[in-house]
Scaffold this active site. Structure first.
Site: not given
Ligand SMILES: Nc1ncnc2c1ncn2[C@@H]1O[C@H](COP(=O)(O)OP(=O)(O)O)[C@@H](O)[C@H]1O
Ligand SMILES: [Mg+2]
Length: 282
Positions: A99, A101, A105, A183, A218, A235
């Site tokens: 992905g 964004g 990456a 996963d 966040d 994140d």
């Protein structure tokens, strides 16, 4: 962004030049060609030729005003960080992009040491209060420095939280963080059957983070992964330490965000303040 292909096509001299740029990017946004030549031990004309080629590949950006110099693009910094991960024996190769964004990456990769993992390349820097102050003290912090700091911040937070519901983290190089592949799916993509229980698992985790001195910064339905095995929180570049400027407000905002999501998505009526108090009082 085809990193694997680009990586395979890079010559020895190109790596030396990227290395020279990396070593000097704390002092220069555009590292002077003279300095690159000195640090790479490659003649100036040849350095210029290679830099032109690297610029065609979108790995660096060159400038010719005031002096001739070169800086990393996001692609270039990521490529070079990948090179460091490989050189240090963490991974053998990079796989497919999972992905990309605004802020990162994320690539799949395989490591003989760690098995299946992901490499997250940071794109932006997050300016905390401390960084704004630093900026005043040390001049401009450009893209590469900020992206590297962002990666470092994520790595540091994950290190402190090992053993809790976060990915196992293996390494940090440049703007890249190497971690375990989880996963599971992002919370916002799934409809969980036991929202009460899942929300409590997330809040318990936020409490454990807090007791280790870390606030996520966040927290949202985008940064929680769920599967039948449980929940994980990812994140962390915006994380702050408990005690840092504004930490309590940020913790409250995190809790508010996630509780509000559950209340809306699952028509629940969880009380935000008691959720916050439970975390702070435990
Ligand atoms: N360790 C991981 N295991 C599995 N998927 C991951 C992992 N880390 C990130 N991802 C995937 O990549 C996406 C972006 O990563 P994230 O850390 O949230 O960065 P961003 O700042 O770009 O949101 C996530 O939403 C998730 O789908
Ligand atoms: Mg995210």
């Amino acid at each position: 962004m085809n990193l694997a292909e680009l990586y395979g096509g890079m010559g020895k001299h190109s790596w030396k030049i990227l290395d020279a740029i990396f070593r000097n990017l704390w002092d220069y946004e555009y590292v002077p060609v003279k300095l690159i030549s000195f640090h790479s031990n490659i003649g100036e004309e040849k350095v210029k030729n290679i830099l032109r080629h690297l610029s065609d590949l979108r790995v660096v950006q060159n400038k010719r005003t005031e002096y001739e110099g070169s800086t990393f693009t996001f692609l270039g910094l990521s490529l070079y960080s990948l090179y460091r991960l490989v050189k240090k024996g963490h991974i053998e190769a990079i796989g497919k992009i999972m992905g990309e964004g605004k802020e990162s990456a994320v690539f799949n990769c395989f490591s003989e040491k760690y098995g299946e993992c992901v490499v997250k390349f940071h794109k932006v820097g997050h300016t905390s209060f401390k960084k704004v102050k630093e900026k005043r003290d040390y001049g401009d912090l450009h893209f590469s420095v900020l992206a590297i700091r962002s990666a470092k911040r994520e790595y540091r937070a994950l290190k402190k939280l090992q053993g809790l519901a976060v990915p196992v983290v293996y390494a940090w190089e440049g703007n890249a963080v190497l971690m375990e592949l989880i996963d599971a799916k992002e919370l916002f993509r799934v409809r969980v059957e036991n929202p009460d229980e899942v929300l409590n698992m997330i809040l318990d985790e936020v409490g454990r983070f807090y007791r280790r001195g870390v606030v996520h910064g966040d927290l949202s339905q985008y940064n929680v992964l769920v599967s039948s095995d449980g929940v994980w929180i990812i994140d962390f570049p915006q994380s702050i330490d408990v005690g840092e400027e504004g930490w309590e407000e940020i913790l409250k905002r995190d809790v508010r965000n996630i509780v509000t999501y559950f209340n809306r998505a699952y028509r629940m009526e969880k009380d935000i303040n008691s959720a916050i108090n439970r975390i702070l009082q435990e």
